[in-house]
Design a protein around this motif. Structure first.
Motif, PDB file in Angstrom:
ATOM      1  N   GLN A   1       1.182   3.972  -3.029  1.00  0.00           N
ATOM      2  CA  GLN A   1       0.861   5.375  -2.770  1.00  0.00           C
ATOM      3  C   GLN A   1       2.013   6.270  -3.236  1.00  0.00           C
TER       4      GLN A   1
ATOM      5  N   ARG B   1       0.833  -1.204   0.000  1.00  0.00           N
ATOM      6  CA  ARG B   1       0.000   0.000   0.000  1.00  0.00           C
ATOM      7  C   ARG B   1       0.872   1.259   0.000  1.00  0.00           C
ATOM      8  N   LYS B   2       1.896   1.271   0.852  1.00  0.00           N
ATOM      9  CA  LYS B   2       2.779   2.439   0.928  1.00  0.00           C
ATOM     10  C   LYS B   2       3.546   2.629  -0.377  1.00  0.00           C
TER      11      LYS B   2
ATOM     12  N   THR C   1       1.946   6.481  -6.973  1.00  0.00           N
ATOM     13  CA  THR C   1       0.879   7.378  -7.437  1.00  0.00           C
ATOM     14  C   THR C   1       1.312   8.835  -7.331  1.00  0.00           C
ATOM     15  N   GLN C   2       1.983   9.164  -6.234  1.00  0.00           N
ATOM     16  CA  GLN C   2       2.435  10.542  -6.020  1.00  0.00           C
ATOM     17  C   GLN C   2       3.485  10.946  -7.050  1.00  0.00           C
TER      18      GLN C   2
END
Length: 234
Positions: A207, A203-204, A210-211
């Motif tokens: 994320q 998940r991290k 995505t950033q």
């Protein structure tokens, strides 16, 4: 009269592990030997640590001679032992010990537990190879089979974690052993050993991806982009 009978019935309880009754046959004990051991335990719990063959046979359907022979066999087979002890006055006396029996039971449990773990491990490994061949759509090469074996035997990755890395590579569109090996390397470096830990790490990582993803073009898509899909949520 009835009170005396009830007192007789309530003489006491014998505490014996239930596993003894389920395993005595597998330990090469017969019914006569088992009952003899139970009687020895009963005498010991009553304070008689060295009952005579006459006392033991009087509670069974065997003769004193047969009882002597059974005792000899139980000692030879390592189920009971005769040990020396000394009283507070320094008087030497002998007593029966059933400690060897309990040790044999523990050994039996450890062997069964080990066998169960080995069967489970082999099943997991077989399932793992099947999963890889299904995803790759072909039989694995000798080199790939060796890589799988090294991940389990040398790197000590759990088959569940290896499956997780396989699915991660599928979802990332990079289905190859080098990429999977990199995932496992990163997970091991970060101390990831469970699905939950892999889930949080994934998940991290996503994320962060995505950033750092380039801005979308006017049609709302980016070349070579991979849709956000966290397979660990399944």
């Amino acid at each position: 009269m009835k009170t005396n009978i009830l007192s007789w019935l309530q003489e006491g309880n014998l505490t014996v592990p239930a596993v003894l009754f389920s395993e005595y046959r597998n330990m090469n004990l017969n019914e006569h030997e088992l009952v003899l051991i139970l009687n020895i335990i009963t005498f010991i719990e009553k304070g008689n640590n060295f009952p005579t063959p006459e006392e033991l046979s009087s509670r069974m359907t065997i003769t004193v001679s047969e009882c002597n022979e059974l005792l000899r066999k139980l000692i030879q087979k390592g189920f009971i032992a005769i040990i020396d002890e000394y009283s507070s006055e320094g008087i030497r006396f002998e007593k029966y010990s059933v400690e060897p029996l309990w040790e044999r039971l523990v050994d039996r449990f450890l062997i069964k537990n080990k066998n169960t773990q080995e069967v489970t491990k082999k099943a997991d490994e077989s399932d793992l190879y099947t999963c890889f061949e299904k995803e790759f759509g072909r039989p694995l090469s000798p080199f790939e089979c060796e890589s799988l074996a090294m991940w389990m035997d040398d790197d000590h990755h759990d088959p569940i974690i290896i499956k997780a890395a396989l699915r991660e590579s599928v979802m990332s569109g990079k289905l190859n052993f080098r990429y999977i090996d990199r995932i496992l390397f990163e997970w091991k470096k970060n101390g990831i050993k469970t699905i939950e830990q892999a889930k949080n790490h994934g998940r991290k990582f996503r994320q962060k991806q995505t950033q750092n993803r380039p801005a979308q073009d006017s049609q709302g898509s980016t070349a070579n982009s991979v849709p956000f899909y966290n397979w660990l949520e399944q």
